[in-house]
Design a protein around this motif. Sequence first.
Motif, PDB file in Angstrom:
ATOM      1  N   CYS A 329       0.860  -1.174   0.000  1.00  0.00           N
ATOM      2  CA  CYS A 329       0.000   0.000   0.000  1.00  0.00           C
ATOM      3  C   CYS A 329       0.900   1.228   0.000  1.00  0.00           C
ATOM      4  N   SER A 330       0.323   2.351  -0.329  1.00  0.00           N
ATOM      5  CA  SER A 330       1.106   3.580  -0.435  1.00  0.00           C
ATOM      6  C   SER A 330       0.313   4.750   0.134  1.00  0.00           C
ATOM      7  N   PHE A 331       1.026   5.753   0.549  1.00  0.00           N
ATOM      8  CA  PHE A 331       0.422   7.022   0.935  1.00  0.00           C
ATOM      9  C   PHE A 331       1.429   8.133   0.635  1.00  0.00           C
ATOM     10  N   ILE A 332       0.943   9.355   0.625  1.00  0.00           N
ATOM     11  CA  ILE A 332       1.771  10.493   0.235  1.00  0.00           C
ATOM     12  C   ILE A 332       1.972  11.423   1.427  1.00  0.00           C
ATOM     13  N   VAL A 333       3.212  11.767   1.671  1.00  0.00           N
ATOM     14  CA  VAL A 333       3.538  12.833   2.622  1.00  0.00           C
ATOM     15  C   VAL A 333       3.755  14.105   1.799  1.00  0.00           C
ATOM     16  N   THR A 334       2.874  15.059   1.992  1.00  0.00           N
ATOM     17  CA  THR A 334       2.892  16.274   1.175  1.00  0.00           C
ATOM     18  C   THR A 334       3.479  17.432   1.978  1.00  0.00           C
ATOM     19  N   ILE A 335       4.478  18.080   1.422  1.00  0.00           N
ATOM     20  CA  ILE A 335       5.046  19.290   1.995  1.00  0.00           C
ATOM     21  C   ILE A 335       4.556  20.451   1.136  1.00  0.00           C
ATOM     22  N   ASP A 336       3.566  21.145   1.658  1.00  0.00           N
ATOM     23  CA  ASP A 336       2.919  22.221   0.899  1.00  0.00           C
ATOM     24  C   ASP A 336       3.381  23.566   1.439  1.00  0.00           C
ATOM     25  N   THR A 337       4.211  24.250   0.683  1.00  0.00           N
ATOM     26  CA  THR A 337       4.684  25.580   1.085  1.00  0.00           C
ATOM     27  C   THR A 337       4.059  26.689   0.258  1.00  0.00           C
ATOM     28  N   GLU A 338       3.194  26.314  -0.691  1.00  0.00           N
ATOM     29  CA  GLU A 338       2.591  27.329  -1.549  1.00  0.00           C
ATOM     30  C   GLU A 338       1.293  27.848  -0.944  1.00  0.00           C
ATOM     31  N   PRO A 339       1.125  29.173  -0.904  1.00  0.00           N
ATOM     32  CA  PRO A 339      -0.134  29.728  -0.386  1.00  0.00           C
ATOM     33  C   PRO A 339      -1.251  29.550  -1.401  1.00  0.00           C
ATOM     34  N   PRO A 340      -2.510  29.676  -0.961  1.00  0.00           N
ATOM     35  CA  PRO A 340      -3.624  29.628  -1.919  1.00  0.00           C
ATOM     36  C   PRO A 340      -3.566  30.818  -2.867  1.00  0.00           C
ATOM     37  N   VAL A 341      -4.370  30.736  -3.902  1.00  0.00           N
ATOM     38  CA  VAL A 341      -4.522  31.852  -4.845  1.00  0.00           C
ATOM     39  C   VAL A 341      -5.916  32.437  -4.635  1.00  0.00           C
ATOM     40  N   ILE A 342      -5.977  33.729  -4.266  1.00  0.00           N
ATOM     41  CA  ILE A 342      -7.254  34.391  -4.013  1.00  0.00           C
ATOM     42  C   ILE A 342      -7.305  35.663  -4.846  1.00  0.00           C
ATOM     43  N   MET A 343      -8.480  35.971  -5.369  1.00  0.00           N
ATOM     44  CA  MET A 343      -8.649  37.162  -6.193  1.00  0.00           C
ATOM     45  C   MET A 343      -9.977  37.815  -5.839  1.00  0.00           C
ATOM     46  N   CYS A 344      -9.916  39.075  -5.396  1.00  0.00           N
ATOM     47  CA  CYS A 344     -11.132  39.823  -5.113  1.00  0.00           C
ATOM     48  C   CYS A 344     -11.818  40.179  -6.436  1.00  0.00           C
ATOM     49  N   HIS A 345     -13.151  40.122  -6.407  1.00  0.00           N
ATOM     50  CA  HIS A 345     -13.906  40.302  -7.644  1.00  0.00           C
ATOM     51  C   HIS A 345     -13.894  41.748  -8.144  1.00  0.00           C
ATOM     52  N   GLU A 346     -13.727  42.707  -7.258  1.00  0.00           N
ATOM     53  CA  GLU A 346     -13.784  44.103  -7.658  1.00  0.00           C
ATOM     54  C   GLU A 346     -12.850  44.909  -6.785  1.00  0.00           C
ATOM     55  N   ASP A 347     -12.470  46.102  -7.272  1.00  0.00           N
ATOM     56  CA  ASP A 347     -11.551  46.961  -6.533  1.00  0.00           C
ATOM     57  C   ASP A 347     -12.268  47.915  -5.596  1.00  0.00           C
ATOM     58  N   LYS A 348     -13.533  48.289  -5.943  1.00  0.00           N
ATOM     59  CA  LYS A 348     -14.229  49.286  -5.134  1.00  0.00           C
ATOM     60  C   LYS A 348     -15.732  49.108  -5.271  1.00  0.00           C
ATOM     61  N   ILE A 349     -16.449  49.254  -4.137  1.00  0.00           N
ATOM     62  CA  ILE A 349     -17.907  49.218  -4.114  1.00  0.00           C
ATOM     63  C   ILE A 349     -18.396  50.547  -3.562  1.00  0.00           C
ATOM     64  N   ILE A 350     -19.322  51.208  -4.263  1.00  0.00           N
ATOM     65  CA  ILE A 350     -19.902  52.472  -3.813  1.00  0.00           C
ATOM     66  C   ILE A 350     -21.351  52.217  -3.439  1.00  0.00           C
ATOM     67  N   SER A 351     -21.753  52.637  -2.226  1.00  0.00           N
ATOM     68  CA  SER A 351     -23.099  52.387  -1.731  1.00  0.00           C
ATOM     69  C   SER A 351     -23.679  53.665  -1.126  1.00  0.00           C
ATOM     70  N   THR A 352     -24.995  53.842  -1.278  1.00  0.00           N
ATOM     71  CA  THR A 352     -25.703  54.965  -0.651  1.00  0.00           C
ATOM     72  C   THR A 352     -26.381  54.540   0.641  1.00  0.00           C
ATOM     73  N   GLU A 353     -26.176  53.285   1.031  1.00  0.00           N
ATOM     74  CA  GLU A 353     -26.735  52.772   2.262  1.00  0.00           C
ATOM     75  C   GLU A 353     -25.624  52.138   3.095  1.00  0.00           C
ATOM     76  N   PRO A 354     -25.799  52.144   4.414  1.00  0.00           N
ATOM     77  CA  PRO A 354     -24.719  51.625   5.261  1.00  0.00           C
ATOM     78  C   PRO A 354     -24.616  50.110   5.265  1.00  0.00           C
ATOM     79  N   TYR A 355     -25.737  49.423   4.966  1.00  0.00           N
ATOM     80  CA  TYR A 355     -25.706  47.961   4.944  1.00  0.00           C
ATOM     81  C   TYR A 355     -25.219  47.507   3.566  1.00  0.00           C
ATOM     82  N   VAL A 356     -24.000  47.041   3.485  1.00  0.00           N
ATOM     83  CA  VAL A 356     -23.376  46.739   2.200  1.00  0.00           C
ATOM     84  C   VAL A 356     -23.130  45.237   2.098  1.00  0.00           C
ATOM     85  N   LYS A 357     -23.668  44.647   1.033  1.00  0.00           N
ATOM     86  CA  LYS A 357     -23.415  43.234   0.741  1.00  0.00           C
ATOM     87  C   LYS A 357     -22.483  43.126  -0.461  1.00  0.00           C
TER      88      LYS A 357
END
Length: 634
Positions: A329-357
């Motif tokens: 049988c076999s198994f893998i020992v993984t050494i993971d030094t790479e961070p995840p990749v994350i990307m925000c969908h937008e740079d700025k949101i403008i709202s006329t109300e305080p409750y922002v989704k």
Amino acid sequence: MLKRYVEDPDDDIIRCRWATGYDECGSICHKFSATLDENACKINYQASSIGWFAVALMIEDFSTSRPTTPLSKIPLQFLVVVFNSSGSCDTVPQFVNPTPGDGTSINVPLNETYFMQIVVYIENANKENVFIDTVSPLGFLKSKVGELDGRPYYFYVNISWEPQSDQLGDNIFCFEASGGTGFVLNRSLYKIAPVINCTIDQITSIIPLVYYSQPIAVDDLSETTVDCFPVSGSRFSIGSTTVACTSRDGANNTASCSFSVNVSSEVPNIVCPEGHLYNSPEYVRFNVSATDKEGDVDITCDHLTGSLFNDTTLVTCVATDTTGNRANCSFIVTIDTEPPVIMCHEDKIISTEPYVKYTKPTATDNYSSNPTVSCHPESGSVFPIGDTRVVCTAIDEVNNDASCSFLVTVTNYIDVFPPSITCPMNIVSKSQSPEWVIPEATDDQTQSPLVKCSKSPSQEYPIGSVNEITCTTSDDAGNGASCTFTISIESETATKIKNITQEVTEENVEDVSQELDQYLEEVDVLEPVDVVVTSVALENIISLGSTNENVTDAVVSIVDEVVGITELKVPPQTTASILNSFEGQVDVIANSGMNYTQVEENIAVQTLNLHSNAIESSLKFVVAENSTCLLYTS
């Protein structure tokens, strides 16, 4: 140029010479004026006249140790005709597929018929003037010359041969084609293979270490060797394995046979751990287990537990039982030094109300299928006027992280939203100064609005009292909000009521309700807290929906005892709860179709199951003076 093809089965040196003397060539000695290359057996002739010319040669073989003394010799005599031709001598017949190539060595099994087709292409020739001549061992059969269908100028003969035991070894087969204005010669070497016999078709074993007897091979001309793979004494895999055996004689002729080895023993059961995942080089300890019905099992892994793993590594472990069966049988020992990749969908949101989704970003990772993504402030939060940076972070299974951010800009607006405030749950305590904390308020614009309560957390209350506390708050725009809760200080009576009704079930509801009714009748004075605790007890009894008449009697009696005490100050919600419980129990009786009547000091109850005609009659209901009456019909 004329080339004579000659072969020697023993690979001796072969030379050609002109025949001499009457015994070798009679009256045709030296009748053909040409030059002879003795080593190559080539005759070079420049035709100067037409006619027929006799040629007499002697073919001799020599050993390599005595290259000047011939071992044997054979005469070769033939005629050469020289004639005038209008065609070109450059048109030479060509052997084509499937004709064997010049010098081909072919293994032919003994006592089996071998078939071959010789095909030649001769441009502008016809079948009548095409000749395919052969010089062959005894037993060769040749068909007449034919022309391939649909392929003009392609001519063929079919050859068949069934070699006999006295033909074991090398057999020379020569063939030539002529037609039109030229000819071509080819030759093949047919080798008769030794005979090998695998005496069995299958060997069955319960252990993988299998020994077997070598097959027997026979050759009439030389000694033979036999090689098998896998060799006898090898460790065979579970299941069926083919053993191939090859015999080879002194002339390098081969023959083969095969048999199967079937190993049916069960392998051990080995269990490897799940894969290990780390974010840096690590000393990794792991546990591999194995069992086998035949006894002890030896486990070896290509990496020891506790080893230092610097990179992602496949670890393979092998379990071997006492009979040599193996499983891995076999198994893998993984050494993971790479961070995840994350990307925000937008740079700025403008709202006329305080409750922002906003839409939370997604993240990917080289090892973790679903990295955790969190943002602050969260979507749906109250944002202040101006710019607020939202930071989102993705974390994989080994806490490698990556972040992205964007701005939320809230423009000026009129604040019409009140603060939000939540009071503690109602408190029932034996302590006269129970602990509680002034609630906090939140607002979309005002940071931490001030909260004031009608009582302080350190205030002391009398035993048996029910105390209502109201907390209020307002934001900078004057929008207000409040909440209320009660603090009840438990009396001995309240404690007894709680003990009686702490566990009410369908099986004991009759006993519990009657015990509570009897106890309340014996109490001289009820405090406000006793009424609060009784209201909770009634809710628990009524929730079971019992149609037992004794339960209903007890409920009506309990309600009569507590509602008649008008001087007690209890919260309105407590009074409402008691009346709801009372009506709920009477509803259960009425809906069951029971005619029920109960008259107490302050309350009278009657339920009737009437026919529809009775409602239209002059039926009168008389209510006693100073009594509360509930009439139910069904």
